[in-house]
Design an enzyme around this catalytic site. Structure first.
Site, PDB file in Angstrom:
ATOM      1  CE  LYS A 284     -22.314 -32.318 -10.862  1.00  0.00           C
ATOM      2  NZ  LYS A 284     -21.366 -33.073 -10.120  1.00  0.00           N
ATOM      3  N   GLY A 285     -20.848 -35.760 -16.664  1.00  0.00           N
ATOM      4  CA  GLY A 285     -19.858 -35.888 -17.738  1.00  0.00           C
ATOM      5  C   GLY A 285     -20.112 -35.133 -19.024  1.00  0.00           C
ATOM      6  CB  CYS A 286     -22.124 -35.550 -21.888  1.00  0.00           C
ATOM      7  SG  CYS A 286     -23.649 -36.198 -21.290  1.00  0.00           S
ATOM      8  CB  ILE A 287     -21.027 -29.962 -21.349  1.00  0.00           C
ATOM      9  CG1 ILE A 287     -20.030 -30.425 -20.295  1.00  0.00           C
ATOM     10  CG2 ILE A 287     -21.558 -28.588 -21.044  1.00  0.00           C
ATOM     11  CD1 ILE A 287     -20.615 -30.670 -18.956  1.00  0.00           C
TER      12      ILE A 287
ATOM     13  CG  MET B  54     -20.624 -35.881 -25.384  1.00  0.00           C
ATOM     14  SD  MET B  54     -20.235 -34.623 -26.614  1.00  0.00           S
ATOM     15  CE  MET B  54     -20.659 -33.130 -25.704  1.00  0.00           C
TER      16      MET B  54
END
Lengths: 100, 409
Positions: free
Chosen positions: A97-100, B157
């Site tokens: 899920k790390g990157c939004i 990110m």
């Protein structure tokens, strides 16, 4: 086993974690252009699965580098293009899920 | 007398202070806020500084102007939180105890995390625009620049305001066109993501905007280091991108005090319940804004929507009731796209940004994922709303949780 027998999510990762085994891992690796799962790759895959078990999400690259014992440079050699994303897929986990 | 302690007097902390002050009975509760800096920065305004649209004076005000009279304000760096002892140690040697703790310590850039980034070219040919110093230094550089390779690179990110890098290149396209040297400037957007943005539908539409504006996109580029001598960035898998000026979004990390407290993840972000905003580990600790590890955007609009939810849940907690208010990951971002136009996106944990209309009583509707003048005015208007309504904890005419009204699926 063929690719058709395993249900996938929208990202092409396994939909059911229970479908995963070593054979499935090798098949998923081949889809990512990785022909062989050597000992170093297994270190990463097992670490991914352990973290997922504990946290409910696959680890980021930063966490892999910090805790898996394998540095970023080697991670990119082992899983060219995107270590966290590719190793998660091969480990039978959803995309981090790390990157939004 | 019970004690409610807020760590961090930025956007999120100030909003919570203003919402709770006057609602909590002053005979029962003492509210204290801790921060180490006197100046409040309107961070969304940093984007406009390199292009001479705003200057420093447009984005700063004293933090204390936004703290209610009578608030106990402590100016000190935080040493560490001792959550099992219900106390916080400060660098000025003060020890603050609490019954309820709100952590709003935010996030900031860590250029030291990338080899060669903060080296001899730092603030000469390499800049950030996530700090006032970086934004102002870049404005000085652009003023006299005659063109060449402008590379924007996102290191890793998550980052604060994930649309800001896109806005930056859109504005650069406009700015160098106005200066009459657009044909001498090659703009290159280099990102670790698979496309222009994090969510698929918006990524494809925003990618088309890059194309239309003649901005080159390189995706899946994970920076390993900066070669200062040859002016290029090098990825872990040894791809190279040369630059004349590098605008870097370095890794974003939570505050070091969180690491010192042993409360953070690998980014110093704090494990937080994504719906209630309560700490995963301590019942009397709540986290808001950029300091959380929530899978939502790190942005002022998100902190604002969270503040509505957290306000309710803090009151429930204090009254010994279950935490009923639930945050849905709502984010709402005006994307400045240059030439007096803007794009609006509105999304949450489960629904990615979609095209359509965004109704706003009395003002709207705005168009979603389309370039319009109206969206630009929305962005311009937002600075006024930020200082006069948002920080002071007033209600805004937007629901905390996302609405599907007007969106096309």
């Amino acid at each position: 086993m063929s690719e058709l027998t395993l249900a996938r999510d929208a990202d092409g990762n396994l939909a059911n974690k229970a479908d995963w085994n070593e054979e499935a891992a090798l098949m998923l690796a081949k889809e990512e252009g990785i022909e062989l799962l050597n000992e170093r790759r297994w270190v990463v895959i097992n670490f991914m699965r352990k973290v997922f078990e504990e946290k409910g999400d696959a680890p980021s690259i930063r966490r892999l580098t910090k805790e898996s014992g394998i540095n970023t440079k080697e991670l990119y050699e082992l899983f060219p293009g995107g270590p966290a994303k590719k190793a998660a897929k091969i480990a039978g986990l959803p995309k981090p899920k790390g990157c939004i | 007398m019970k004690k409610l302690l807020i760590l961090g007097g930025g956007t999120a902390g100030t909003m919570m202070l203003n919402k709770l002050n006057g609602v909590l009975d002053a005979n029962d509760w003492q509210i204290t806020i801790v921060d180490q800096f006197e100046t409040h920065y309107y961070q969304p305004g940093f984007l406009f500084i390199p292009f001479g649209i705003y200057s420093k004076k447009d984005v700063v005000k004293p933090k204390r102007d936004y703290f209610p009279t009578g608030t106990n304000v402590v100016m000190s760096e935080i040493d560490k939180i001792e959550p099992n002892e219900n106390r916080v140690l400060l660098k000025n040697n003060q020890v603050l105890t609490y019954d309820v703790l709100i952590i709003a310590t935010g996030s900031k850039i860590s250029p030291d995390e990338i080899e060669g980034l903060k080296d001899e070219l730092w603030f000469k040919n390499i800049f950030d625009f996530y700090t006032i110093e970086g934004a102002c230094a870049l404005a000085g550089f652009f003023k006299n620049w005659q063109g060449g390779k402008l590379v924007l690179n996102i290191a890793e990110m998550p980052i604060k305001c994930p649309v800001a890098p896109l806005e930056f290149v859109f504005l650069a396209d406009w700015y160098f066109t106005e200066r009459g040297i657009r044909d001498k400037v090659e703009i290159h957007f280099v990102t670790p993501l698979p496309g222009a943005f994090t969510k698929p539908k918006a990524s494809s539409i925003l990618g088309d905007f890059l194309d239309k504006k003649n901005i080159k996109l390189t995706s899946e580029f994970s920076i390993a280091k900066v070669d200062n001598e040859n002016k290029k960035i090098i990825s872990w898998d040894e791809k190279e991108v040369p630059f004349d000026v590098l605008v870097s979004i370095p890794p974003n990390m939570g505050d070091e005090a969180i690491a010192r407290s042993g409360m953070g993840d690998e980014f110093n972000f704090i494990p937080t319940n994504k719906h209630t905003l309560q700490s995963d580990n301590y019942k009397n600790i709540f986290i808001i804004g950029d300091a959380t590890n929530l899978p939502s955007s790190k942005a002022g609009s998100v902190a604002h929507f969270e503040a509505d939810i957290l306000f309710e849940n803090i009151l429930s907690y204090i009254n010994g009731e279950p935490l009923r208010a639930s945050f849905d990951g709502h984010a709402n971002c005006f994307i400045e796209s240059g030439f007096g136009k803007g794009i609006l996106i509105d999304f949450n944990y489960d629904t990615e940004p979609l095209p359509g209309k965004f109704p706003l009583p009395g003002v709207g509707p705005f168009s979603l994922l389309e370039e319009t003048k109206m969206n630009h005015y929305g962005k311009v208007m937002f600075r006024w709303m930020y200082w006069n309504q948002l920080l002071t904890g007033k209600e805004l005419p937007i629901e905390s949780n996302m609405s599907m009204a007007g969106k096309r699926g």
